[in-house]
Write a protein that holds these residues in place. Structure first.
Motif, PDB file in Angstrom:
ATOM      1  N   PHE A  58     -12.193  -6.640   3.543  1.00  0.00           N
ATOM      2  CA  PHE A  58     -11.213  -5.915   4.341  1.00  0.00           C
ATOM      3  C   PHE A  58     -11.789  -4.624   4.896  1.00  0.00           C
ATOM      4  N   GLU A  59     -11.271  -4.216   6.035  1.00  0.00           N
ATOM      5  CA  GLU A  59     -11.613  -2.923   6.615  1.00  0.00           C
ATOM      6  C   GLU A  59     -10.931  -1.829   5.794  1.00  0.00           C
ATOM      7  N   ASP A  60     -11.351  -0.566   6.013  1.00  0.00           N
ATOM      8  CA  ASP A  60     -10.784   0.548   5.253  1.00  0.00           C
ATOM      9  C   ASP A  60      -9.280   0.665   5.454  1.00  0.00           C
ATOM     10  N   GLU A  61      -8.815   0.504   6.694  1.00  0.00           N
ATOM     11  CA  GLU A  61      -7.377   0.611   6.966  1.00  0.00           C
ATOM     12  C   GLU A  61      -6.613  -0.518   6.272  1.00  0.00           C
ATOM     13  N   ARG A  65      -3.856  -0.087   3.297  1.00  0.00           N
ATOM     14  CA  ARG A  65      -2.518  -0.657   3.441  1.00  0.00           C
ATOM     15  C   ARG A  65      -2.208  -1.590   2.271  1.00  0.00           C
ATOM     16  N   LEU A  66      -3.177  -2.422   1.893  1.00  0.00           N
ATOM     17  CA  LEU A  66      -2.959  -3.341   0.777  1.00  0.00           C
ATOM     18  C   LEU A  66      -2.764  -2.596  -0.539  1.00  0.00           C
ATOM     19  N   LEU A  67      -3.525  -1.517  -0.740  1.00  0.00           N
ATOM     20  CA  LEU A  67      -3.340  -0.717  -1.956  1.00  0.00           C
ATOM     21  C   LEU A  67      -1.959  -0.070  -1.987  1.00  0.00           C
ATOM     22  N   ALA A  68      -1.500   0.417  -0.823  1.00  0.00           N
ATOM     23  CA  ALA A  68      -0.157   1.009  -0.758  1.00  0.00           C
ATOM     24  C   ALA A  68       0.908  -0.056  -1.030  1.00  0.00           C
ATOM     25  N   ASP A  69       0.714  -1.258  -0.471  1.00  0.00           N
ATOM     26  CA  ASP A  69       1.660  -2.348  -0.719  1.00  0.00           C
ATOM     27  C   ASP A  69       1.676  -2.737  -2.191  1.00  0.00           C
ATOM     28  N   LEU A  70       0.487  -2.755  -2.811  1.00  0.00           N
ATOM     29  CA  LEU A  70       0.401  -3.099  -4.227  1.00  0.00           C
ATOM     30  C   LEU A  70       1.121  -2.057  -5.082  1.00  0.00           C
ATOM     31  N   GLU A  71       0.921  -0.784  -4.767  1.00  0.00           N
ATOM     32  CA  GLU A  71       1.590   0.281  -5.518  1.00  0.00           C
ATOM     33  C   GLU A  71       3.107   0.189  -5.359  1.00  0.00           C
ATOM     34  N   ALA A  72       3.565  -0.086  -4.131  1.00  0.00           N
ATOM     35  CA  ALA A  72       5.008  -0.231  -3.894  1.00  0.00           C
ATOM     36  C   ALA A  72       5.560  -1.420  -4.674  1.00  0.00           C
ATOM     37  N   ALA A  73       4.801  -2.510  -4.721  1.00  0.00           N
ATOM     38  CA  ALA A  73       5.248  -3.687  -5.475  1.00  0.00           C
ATOM     39  C   ALA A  73       5.324  -3.384  -6.967  1.00  0.00           C
ATOM     40  N   ARG A  74       4.376  -2.614  -7.463  1.00  0.00           N
ATOM     41  CA  ARG A  74       4.404  -2.242  -8.891  1.00  0.00           C
ATOM     42  C   ARG A  74       5.607  -1.354  -9.195  1.00  0.00           C
ATOM     43  N   GLU A  75       5.923  -0.443  -8.276  1.00  0.00           N
ATOM     44  CA  GLU A  75       7.098   0.411  -8.468  1.00  0.00           C
ATOM     45  C   GLU A  75       8.378  -0.418  -8.456  1.00  0.00           C
ATOM     46  N   ARG A  76       8.456  -1.388  -7.535  1.00  0.00           N
ATOM     47  CA  ARG A  76       9.637  -2.277  -7.508  1.00  0.00           C
ATOM     48  C   ARG A  76       9.725  -3.078  -8.792  1.00  0.00           C
ATOM     49  N   GLU A  77       8.577  -3.534  -9.303  1.00  0.00           N
ATOM     50  CA  GLU A  77       8.569  -4.296 -10.552  1.00  0.00           C
ATOM     51  C   GLU A  77       9.105  -3.442 -11.702  1.00  0.00           C
TER      52      GLU A  77
END
Length: 127
Positions: A58-61, A65-77
Motif C-alpha cells: 500500500f501507498e502511505d496514504e 487510511r487503513l490504520l485509521a479504519d482499523l483503529e475505528a473498528a477496534r473502538e467500535r468493538e
C-alpha cells in the motif's frame, strides 16, 4: 449447466483473472521499486537502515487510511463489548426481579415432584 450461466461464469472468471493479473503487476512494480531503492542506498554507501519506508503493498496514504479504519473498528468493538456487558448485567437484574416476584415456589422447573403439581394451580390465601 444452462448456456447463460456458463457465459456469466466465464465472464466472472475472466474478470477475476484480470484483477489477479493487475495485482501481480502492482506487486512486481513495488518489488522492483524496493530493489532500486536498496541499490541506490548501497551505491551511496549508506546503510540499508537509512531507507525510511519498507516496500509494501500500500501507498502511505492508503496505509494511513487503513490504520485509521482499523483503529475505528477496534473502538467500535470495545463499545459493542461494553454494551454487551451492560445488557448482560441488566438482563441478569431483570431475571432476578422476575424470580423474586414469582417467589421460589413459583419458578417452574423439571425438578419438582409430581405430587407438587396439585399445588401449582390452587389459589393461595397467603397472597
Amino acid at each position: 449447466m444452462i448456456p447463460a450461466d456458463s457465459t456469466a461464469l466465464d465472464l466472472a472468471v475472466r474478470r477475476l483473472e484480470r484483477a489477479v493479473g493487475q495485482l501481480e503487476q502492482r506487486l512486481a512494480a513495488k518489488a522492483a521499486e524496493a530493489e532500486r531503492a536498496l541499490a541506490a542506498a548501497k551505491a551511496a554507501s549508506a546503510p540499508a537502515a537509512v531507507v525510511t519506508s519498507e516496500p509494501g503493498l500500500f501507498e502511505d496514504e492508503e496505509r494511513a487510511r487503513l490504520l485509521a479504519d482499523l483503529e475505528a473498528a477496534r473502538e467500535r468493538e470495545k463499545a459493542l463489548e461494553e454494551a454487551g456487558e451492560q445488557a448482560s448485567v441488566a438482563l441478569g437484574r431483570a431475571i432476578a426481579e422476575i424470580r423474586a416476584a414469582l417467589g421460589e415456589d413459583g419458578v417452574a422447573n423439571d425438578l419438582h415432584a409430581p405430587s407438587d403439581d396439585d399445588d401449582l394451580f390452587e389459589d393461595s390465601e397467603e397472597a
